[in-house]
Design a protein around this motif. Structure first.
Motif, short mmCIF file in Angstrom:
data_model
loop_
_atom_site.label_atom_id
_atom_site.label_comp_id
_atom_site.label_asym_id
_atom_site.label_seq_id
_atom_site.Cartn_x
_atom_site.Cartn_y
_atom_site.Cartn_z
N TRP A 15 4.48 17.69 -11.75
CA TRP A 15 4.45 19.04 -11.20
C TRP A 15 5.75 19.78 -11.52
CZ3 TRP A 15 7.75 20.99 -7.44
CH2 TRP A 15 7.43 22.26 -6.96
N ALA A 16 6.91 19.10 -11.32
CA ALA A 16 8.20 19.73 -11.59
C ALA A 16 8.36 20.05 -13.06
CB ALA A 16 9.32 18.82 -11.11
N LEU A 17 7.95 19.14 -13.92
CA LEU A 17 8.05 19.40 -15.36
C LEU A 17 7.23 20.62 -15.76
CD1 LEU A 17 7.88 15.82 -16.91
CD2 LEU A 17 9.78 17.44 -17.05
N VAL B 262 -4.36 21.78 -10.47
CA VAL B 262 -5.69 21.38 -9.98
C VAL B 262 -6.02 19.97 -10.46
CG1 VAL B 262 -8.17 21.89 -10.11
CG2 VAL B 262 -6.53 23.74 -9.72
N GLY B 263 -5.68 19.68 -11.71
CA GLY B 263 -5.88 18.32 -12.24
C GLY B 263 -5.07 17.29 -11.46
N LEU B 264 -3.86 17.64 -11.05
CA LEU B 264 -3.04 16.73 -10.24
C LEU B 264 -3.69 16.45 -8.89
CD1 LEU B 264 0.58 18.03 -10.94
CD2 LEU B 264 -0.48 15.95 -11.81
N ILE B 265 -4.31 17.45 -8.30
CA ILE B 265 -4.98 17.27 -7.01
C ILE B 265 -6.13 16.27 -7.16
CG2 ILE B 265 -6.43 18.40 -5.27
CD1 ILE B 265 -4.67 20.93 -5.77
N PHE B 266 -6.95 16.48 -8.20
CA PHE B 266 -8.06 15.55 -8.42
C PHE B 266 -7.56 14.15 -8.77
CE2 PHE B 266 -10.49 19.50 -8.91
CZ PHE B 266 -11.56 19.20 -8.08
N THR B 267 -6.49 14.06 -9.55
CA THR B 267 -5.92 12.76 -9.89
C THR B 267 -5.44 12.05 -8.64
OG1 THR B 267 -5.22 13.56 -12.05
CG2 THR B 267 -4.10 11.61 -11.23
N TYR B 268 -4.75 12.78 -7.75
CA TYR B 268 -4.28 12.17 -6.50
C TYR B 268 -5.44 11.66 -5.66
CZ TYR B 268 -2.19 11.58 -1.93
OH TYR B 268 -1.81 11.05 -0.73
N ALA B 269 -6.47 12.47 -5.51
CA ALA B 269 -7.62 12.07 -4.70
C ALA B 269 -8.29 10.83 -5.28
CB ALA B 269 -8.62 13.21 -4.58
N PHE B 270 -8.49 10.81 -6.60
CA PHE B 270 -9.13 9.68 -7.27
C PHE B 270 -8.29 8.41 -7.15
CE2 PHE B 270 -9.80 7.16 -11.15
CZ PHE B 270 -11.14 6.84 -10.99
N GLN B 271 -6.99 8.53 -7.40
CA GLN B 271 -6.11 7.37 -7.35
C GLN B 271 -5.95 6.85 -5.91
OE1 GLN B 271 -4.91 5.60 -9.85
NE2 GLN B 271 -5.93 6.96 -11.28
N MET B 272 -5.89 7.74 -4.93
CA MET B 272 -5.78 7.29 -3.54
C MET B 272 -7.06 6.60 -3.08
SD MET B 272 -2.88 7.42 -2.26
CE MET B 272 -3.40 6.95 -0.63
N ASP B 273 -8.20 7.06 -3.56
CA ASP B 273 -9.45 6.39 -3.24
C ASP B 273 -9.44 4.96 -3.78
OD1 ASP B 273 -12.12 6.45 -2.12
OD2 ASP B 273 -12.83 6.41 -4.20
N TYR C 236 0.83 -1.20 0.00
CA TYR C 236 0.00 0.00 0.00
C TYR C 236 0.87 1.25 0.00
CZ TYR C 236 -3.11 3.62 1.82
OH TYR C 236 -3.81 4.79 2.01
N TRP C 237 1.86 1.30 0.89
CA TRP C 237 2.69 2.50 0.98
C TRP C 237 3.63 2.62 -0.21
CZ3 TRP C 237 1.62 6.69 3.29
CH2 TRP C 237 0.74 6.66 4.35
N ARG C 238 4.06 1.51 -0.78
CA ARG C 238 4.87 1.56 -1.99
C ARG C 238 4.06 2.17 -3.13
NH1 ARG C 238 6.02 -3.52 -2.67
NH2 ARG C 238 7.66 -3.48 -1.11
N ALA C 239 2.81 1.73 -3.27
CA ALA C 239 1.94 2.29 -4.31
C ALA C 239 1.65 3.77 -4.04
CB ALA C 239 0.64 1.49 -4.38
N ASN C 240 1.45 4.12 -2.79
CA ASN C 240 1.18 5.50 -2.40
C ASN C 240 2.38 6.40 -2.74
OD1 ASN C 240 0.44 7.89 -1.17
ND2 ASN C 240 0.17 7.03 0.85
N THR C 241 3.57 5.99 -2.34
CA THR C 241 4.75 6.81 -2.60
C THR C 241 5.09 6.86 -4.10
OG1 THR C 241 6.21 4.96 -2.05
CG2 THR C 241 5.75 6.56 -0.31
N THR C 242 4.80 5.79 -4.84
CA THR C 242 5.00 5.81 -6.28
C THR C 242 4.08 6.83 -6.93
OG1 THR C 242 5.71 3.50 -6.31
CG2 THR C 242 4.92 4.41 -8.38
N LEU C 243 2.82 6.84 -6.52
CA LEU C 243 1.86 7.81 -7.04
C LEU C 243 2.32 9.23 -6.74
CD1 LEU C 243 -0.88 8.62 -8.26
CD2 LEU C 243 -1.86 8.29 -5.98
N ILE C 244 2.73 9.49 -5.52
CA ILE C 244 3.19 10.82 -5.13
C ILE C 244 4.42 11.21 -5.95
CG2 ILE C 244 4.23 12.18 -3.26
CD1 ILE C 244 2.38 10.58 -1.34
N ARG C 245 5.37 10.29 -6.11
CA ARG C 245 6.57 10.58 -6.90
C ARG C 245 6.22 10.95 -8.33
NH1 ARG C 245 9.27 5.58 -8.21
NH2 ARG C 245 7.82 5.71 -9.94
#
Length: 84
Positions: free
Chosen positions: A24-26, A63-74, A9-18
């Motif tokens: 975001w950096a690009l 803003v799209g990244l925020i929604f993507t994070y919320a959707f993927q974490m759900d 779970y945490w590996r998937a979570n940190t991969t998503l965040i990375r």
């Protein structure tokens, strides 16, 4: 949740965040700062693309990244049956 599921779970979570931080950096550094001049040669809705990315495009992508994070974490929470 057993130890293996917890680590997965945490590996998937940190991969998503990375991955989202790389996007975001690009957007914020490369497209909105470093490539502004070359992108300005392209017009987007009548405005130079580099200027548009720095002023509007990056905000919309963030803003799209925020929604993507919320959707993927759900999805991850449901997949690993993670209780909040």
């Amino acid at each position: 949740m057993d130890k293996h599921q917890y680590r997965s779970y945490w590996r998937a979570n940190t991969t998503l965040i990375r991955n989202l931080l790389i996007i975001w950096a690009l957007v914020s550094l490369v497209f909105s700062i470093l490539l502004v001049q070359p992108l300005n040669a392209v017009r987007f809705f009548g405005v130079p693309l580099g200027f548009w990315m720095a002023q509007q495009g990056s905000i919309l992508i963030f803003v799209g990244l925020i929604f993507t994070y919320a959707f993927q974490m759900d999805k991850l929470d449901r997949k690993y049956n993670h209780k909040k």
